[in-house]
Scaffold this motif. Sequence first.
Motif, mmCIF file in Angstrom:
data_model
loop_
_atom_site.group_PDB
_atom_site.id
_atom_site.type_symbol
_atom_site.label_atom_id
_atom_site.label_comp_id
_atom_site.label_asym_id
_atom_site.label_seq_id
_atom_site.Cartn_x
_atom_site.Cartn_y
_atom_site.Cartn_z
ATOM 1 N N VAL A 39 95.065 -51.667 13.598
ATOM 2 C CA VAL A 39 94.610 -50.997 14.877
ATOM 3 C C VAL A 39 94.554 -49.393 14.295
ATOM 4 O O VAL A 39 95.441 -48.739 13.910
ATOM 5 N N ASN A 40 93.614 -48.773 14.591
ATOM 6 C CA ASN A 40 93.249 -47.194 14.575
ATOM 7 C C ASN A 40 93.194 -46.539 15.703
ATOM 8 O O ASN A 40 92.653 -47.158 16.863
ATOM 9 N N ASP A 41 93.681 -45.422 15.956
ATOM 10 C CA ASP A 41 93.299 -44.518 17.010
ATOM 11 C C ASP A 41 93.765 -43.176 16.607
ATOM 12 O O ASP A 41 94.092 -42.595 15.425
ATOM 13 N N ALA A 96 85.730 -47.060 18.861
ATOM 14 C CA ALA A 96 86.271 -45.930 19.447
ATOM 15 C C ALA A 96 84.946 -45.293 20.314
ATOM 16 O O ALA A 96 84.067 -45.609 19.628
ATOM 17 N N GLY A 97 85.589 -44.759 21.279
ATOM 18 C CA GLY A 97 84.313 -43.975 22.049
ATOM 19 C C GLY A 97 84.977 -42.946 22.862
ATOM 20 O O GLY A 97 86.179 -42.666 23.106
ATOM 21 N N MET A 98 83.700 -41.904 23.496
ATOM 22 C CA MET A 98 84.355 -40.906 24.069
ATOM 23 C C MET A 98 82.990 -40.656 25.269
ATOM 24 O O MET A 98 81.904 -41.164 24.975
ATOM 25 N N GLY A 192 80.228 -53.505 31.195
ATOM 26 C CA GLY A 192 79.492 -52.882 32.552
ATOM 27 C C GLY A 192 80.200 -51.714 32.858
ATOM 28 O O GLY A 192 80.741 -51.016 32.132
ATOM 29 N N ILE A 193 80.691 -51.660 34.175
ATOM 30 C CA ILE A 193 81.530 -50.533 34.737
ATOM 31 C C ILE A 193 83.086 -51.120 34.899
ATOM 32 O O ILE A 193 83.451 -52.039 35.781
ATOM 33 N N VAL A 194 83.973 -50.750 33.908
ATOM 34 C CA VAL A 194 85.088 -51.405 33.683
ATOM 35 C C VAL A 194 86.241 -50.566 34.504
ATOM 36 O O VAL A 194 86.130 -49.500 34.839
ATOM 37 N N GLY A 195 87.190 -51.521 35.224
ATOM 38 C CA GLY A 195 88.177 -50.660 36.033
ATOM 39 C C GLY A 195 89.507 -50.456 35.186
ATOM 40 O O GLY A 195 90.567 -50.550 35.419
HETATM 41 N N1 LIG Z 1 85.398 -48.033 30.503
HETATM 42 C C1 LIG Z 1 84.160 -48.490 30.711
HETATM 43 O O1 LIG Z 1 83.532 -48.751 31.728
HETATM 44 C C2 LIG Z 1 83.376 -48.863 29.541
HETATM 45 C C3 LIG Z 1 82.157 -49.388 29.608
HETATM 46 C C4 LIG Z 1 81.192 -49.691 28.301
HETATM 47 C C5 LIG Z 1 81.595 -49.420 27.321
HETATM 48 N N2 LIG Z 1 82.918 -48.972 27.270
HETATM 49 C C6 LIG Z 1 83.225 -48.492 25.671
HETATM 50 O O2 LIG Z 1 84.465 -49.111 25.372
HETATM 51 C C7 LIG Z 1 85.094 -48.313 24.515
HETATM 52 C C8 LIG Z 1 86.643 -47.960 24.899
HETATM 53 O O3 LIG Z 1 86.542 -47.406 26.183
HETATM 54 P P1 LIG Z 1 87.674 -47.089 27.121
HETATM 55 O O4 LIG Z 1 87.066 -47.061 28.654
HETATM 56 O O5 LIG Z 1 88.721 -48.009 26.702
HETATM 57 O O6 LIG Z 1 88.029 -45.692 26.695
HETATM 58 P P2 LIG Z 1 89.460 -44.952 26.401
HETATM 59 O O7 LIG Z 1 89.264 -43.473 26.364
HETATM 60 O O8 LIG Z 1 90.555 -45.452 26.998
HETATM 61 O O9 LIG Z 1 89.485 -45.540 24.837
HETATM 62 C C9 LIG Z 1 88.769 -44.777 23.677
HETATM 63 C C10 LIG Z 1 89.690 -44.718 22.634
HETATM 64 O O10 LIG Z 1 88.956 -44.183 21.469
HETATM 65 C C11 LIG Z 1 89.810 -43.273 20.751
HETATM 66 N N3 LIG Z 1 89.284 -42.514 20.017
HETATM 67 C C12 LIG Z 1 88.415 -41.278 20.620
HETATM 68 N N4 LIG Z 1 88.172 -40.541 19.423
HETATM 69 C C13 LIG Z 1 88.193 -41.094 18.300
HETATM 70 C C14 LIG Z 1 88.122 -40.912 16.893
HETATM 71 N N5 LIG Z 1 87.456 -39.704 16.417
HETATM 72 N N6 LIG Z 1 88.728 -41.675 15.944
HETATM 73 C C15 LIG Z 1 89.264 -42.912 16.204
HETATM 74 N N7 LIG Z 1 89.632 -43.041 17.729
HETATM 75 C C16 LIG Z 1 89.027 -42.432 18.537
HETATM 76 C C17 LIG Z 1 90.582 -42.628 22.058
HETATM 77 O O11 LIG Z 1 91.915 -41.951 21.526
HETATM 78 C C18 LIG Z 1 90.943 -43.859 22.898
HETATM 79 O O12 LIG Z 1 92.085 -44.448 22.659
HETATM 80 C C19 LIG Z 1 84.306 -47.274 24.216
HETATM 81 O O13 LIG Z 1 83.589 -47.372 23.143
HETATM 82 C C20 LIG Z 1 83.238 -47.075 25.435
HETATM 83 O O14 LIG Z 1 82.299 -46.381 25.202
HETATM 84 C C21 LIG Z 1 83.580 -48.557 28.118
#
Ligand SMILES: NC(=O)c1ccc[n+]([C@@H]2O[C@H](COP(=O)([O-])OP(=O)(O)OC[C@H]3O[C@@H](n4cnc5c(N)ncnc54)[C@H](O)[C@@H]3O)[C@@H](O)[C@H]2O)c1
Length: 260
Positions: A39-41, A96-98, A192-195
């Motif tokens: 697991v990475n973060d 990973a995403g933002m 989709g739009i996650v809670g």
């Molecule tokens: N929440 C939603 O509704 C939703 C919907 C569609 C897709 N997504 C996708 O799901 C994934 C997770 O989203 P989430 O809602 O749990 O958000 P979140 O912010 O809780 O999780 C994203 C994680 O990515 C980590 N991260 C950010 N930059 C990083 C880097 N450079 N290297 C490694 N890790 C990094 C963050 O620290 C965080 O823990 C994302 O790719 C997001 O785009 C989310």
Amino acid sequence: MPFRDDALAGQHIVISGGVGAIGLHVVRALTSHGASMTVNDVIEPEEAQRRLSEAGIQPEQIHYLRGDLTRTVDVEQLVESARARFGPIHTTLCHAGMVIAKPLMEYNEAEWDRIMAVNTKSAFLLGQASVRAMLADGIKGHLIFTTSWVAETPWPGIAPYIASKAAMNQLMRSFARELADKGIRANGVAPGIVGAGMAKRQWDTEPDYRARAEKAIPLGYLQAPESVADAFLFLCSSAASYMTGSVLLVDGGCSLYPMD
Ligand SMILES: NC(=O)c1ccc[n+]([C@@H]2O[C@H](COP(=O)([O-])OP(=O)(O)OC[C@H]3O[C@@H](n4cnc5c(N)ncnc54)[C@H](O)[C@@H]3O)[C@@H](O)[C@H]2O)c1
């Protein structure tokens, strides 16, 4: 979910962004079906361990490594450390995403660059490094990219994020096309739009967003993060072994928007 508890036994799965809101659900679902996971973060190890343990994840099935996956050096370290801990990698989740939410005309260059780097570039670097390791280890592995329903639908207020996820869909298809003859597969999961996580933060803090989102989900309620984890469980299982180059859309019908 009707998968046997040992459905993923013997699999070593790597996930980026794995201690975020959705990531923790994915890690719990996959480890509880027998996978070992690296697991990475970017989160400090102490905080990451706290979150993993609070989520009820078995510590012996987890190897945590902090790293910013927009940097090649961190990506290479992750892949090497993963192989040293649990052996060859079978599946990598580029998760990973933002997001930064604002009207399209208000973004600056640095914001665009950061979103593309965290979402798309990190997925490219991790996908590429994982495939190199799979080829070296003789593994017919699998890459899974977390994209989004918005990759196909211009939901307002997050334009660079949408572009980054659309790019990930085509990146995934390129991995699938170019590596198929090596037995390596690539697929996407589009929630989709996650809670939980980024959408929930907007839902809680932006009344306009919430008003729009309430109308945009045909099934009528926010997506449970467990349903995203179920999609990963399916894709990681042998039930999905003939899939490559696909995006598994799990969005409660959001992509049917705009609705009447
Ligand atoms: N929440 C939603 O509704 C939703 C919907 C569609 C897709 N997504 C996708 O799901 C994934 C997770 O989203 P989430 O809602 O749990 O958000 P979140 O912010 O809780 O999780 C994203 C994680 O990515 C980590 N991260 C950010 N930059 C990083 C880097 N450079 N290297 C490694 N890790 C990094 C963050 O620290 C965080 O823990 C994302 O790719 C997001 O785009 C989310």
